[in-house]
Enzyme design. Structure first.
Site, PDB file in Angstrom:
ATOM      1  N   ASP A  96      36.933  56.737  48.672  1.00 46.44           N
ATOM      2  CA  ASP A  96      36.244  57.614  49.539  1.00 46.44           C
ATOM      3  C   ASP A  96      36.672  57.374  50.947  1.00 46.44           C
ATOM      4  OD1 ASP A  96      34.537  59.225  50.542  1.00 46.44           O
ATOM      5  OD2 ASP A  96      32.938  57.930  50.639  1.00 46.44           O
ATOM      6  N   VAL A  97      38.137  58.111  51.209  1.00 40.19           N
ATOM      7  CA  VAL A  97      38.138  58.204  52.500  1.00 40.19           C
ATOM      8  C   VAL A  97      38.757  59.739  52.737  1.00 40.19           C
ATOM      9  CG1 VAL A  97      38.905  55.853  53.104  1.00 40.19           C
ATOM     10  CG2 VAL A  97      40.603  57.478  52.263  1.00 40.19           C
TER      11      VAL A  97
END
Length: 256
Positions: A96-97
């Protein structure tokens, strides 16, 4: 501490259950706050049921940090992975970036990392990312084997609809028939639950549905890497068509 203790308990109840967790910074925090739990986790890793992987010290953003900062996160992370598991991690785990710089494959290979995983590219707002399994080539020609989830994010509950969607979106199913489907609560933490473990048992051999079994991400990538010559190549940045306008190099002061 909450997540680690939950997983440790689930492993007592479900012998088939497997779990992986990144970020040496988290392991150090548990060592400080709950040393007995940290010792129990180390015992789980020695059985192979708990895998410590991820390469970076924390799951870092890749667009705002400079190359030296990313290299340092890998360097420090791999030093602690050697302490925690006896060897550097082979996988960069970044679910999750907000996008993935083209210099990452080069930095990964310099840090001894061969594989890359994310879920976030499934969030693109307009164009679907074209691959689920591919060779990611950086601007300098460095290559890593990559796998991304398609159709689901990082908070899967082992629902049949989620697994079926992921199977239908698996773009390289003609090359290899399996996909990596992380489960549990990731946004806010907690990991898998007892209910999810029960569902996984029931979906293990359900007629007409994808076969489900627990596994470890590095073992999955070792199988995938044997097929790298058959995988498509993606060169350059892995761009996320979402979360636009969330970055700035400037601070803002509000005066009332």
């Amino acid at each position: 501490v909450h997540t680690f203790s939950t997983i440790n308990r689930l492993m007592e109840i479900y012998p088939e259950f497997r779990f992986a967790y990144s970020q040496p910074a988290s392991y150090r925090a548990v060592e400080r706050r709950a040393p007995a739990l940290a010792a129990a986790v180390q015992a789980r890793t020695r059985t192979g049921r708990w895998q410590i992987t991820g390469a970076m010290d924390v799951e870092s953003d890749t667009l705002l940090p400079c190359g030296e900062a990313l290299a340092r996160s890998l360097l420090l992370g791999q030093a602690d992975f050697r302490r925690l598991r006896g060897a550097p991690a082979r996988l960069l785990w970044l679910p999750d970036v907000f996008g993935y710089t083209a210099c990452l494959p080069q930095l990964m290979r310099l840090a001894g990392v061969e594989w890359f995983f994310t879920t976030k590219l499934a969030w693109s707002a307009v164009n679907r990312f074209p691959h689920s399994s591919f060779v990611w080539r950086g601007n300098d020609g460095s290559e890593v084997v990559a796998h991304v989830t398609q159709g689901v994010g990082y908070n899967s509950r082992v629902q049949l609809a989620e697994i079926d969607l992921h199977a239908r979106c698996h773009a390289q199913a003609d090359v290899h028939p399996e996909f990596l489907h992380p489960v549990g609560y990731g946004d806010g933490g907690g990991g898998p639950t007892e209910e999810m473990c029960e569902r996984a048992r029931r979906l293990g051999a359900l007629a007409g549905a994808p076969a489900v079994r627990w596994g470890q991400p590095e073992e999955f990538f070792a199988r995938l890497a044997r097929l790298r010559r058959q995988l498509p190549i993606h060169q350059g940045e892995c761009y996320l068509e979402y979360h636009r306008g969330t970055y700035t190099t400037h601070g803002l002061s509000l005066i009332h």
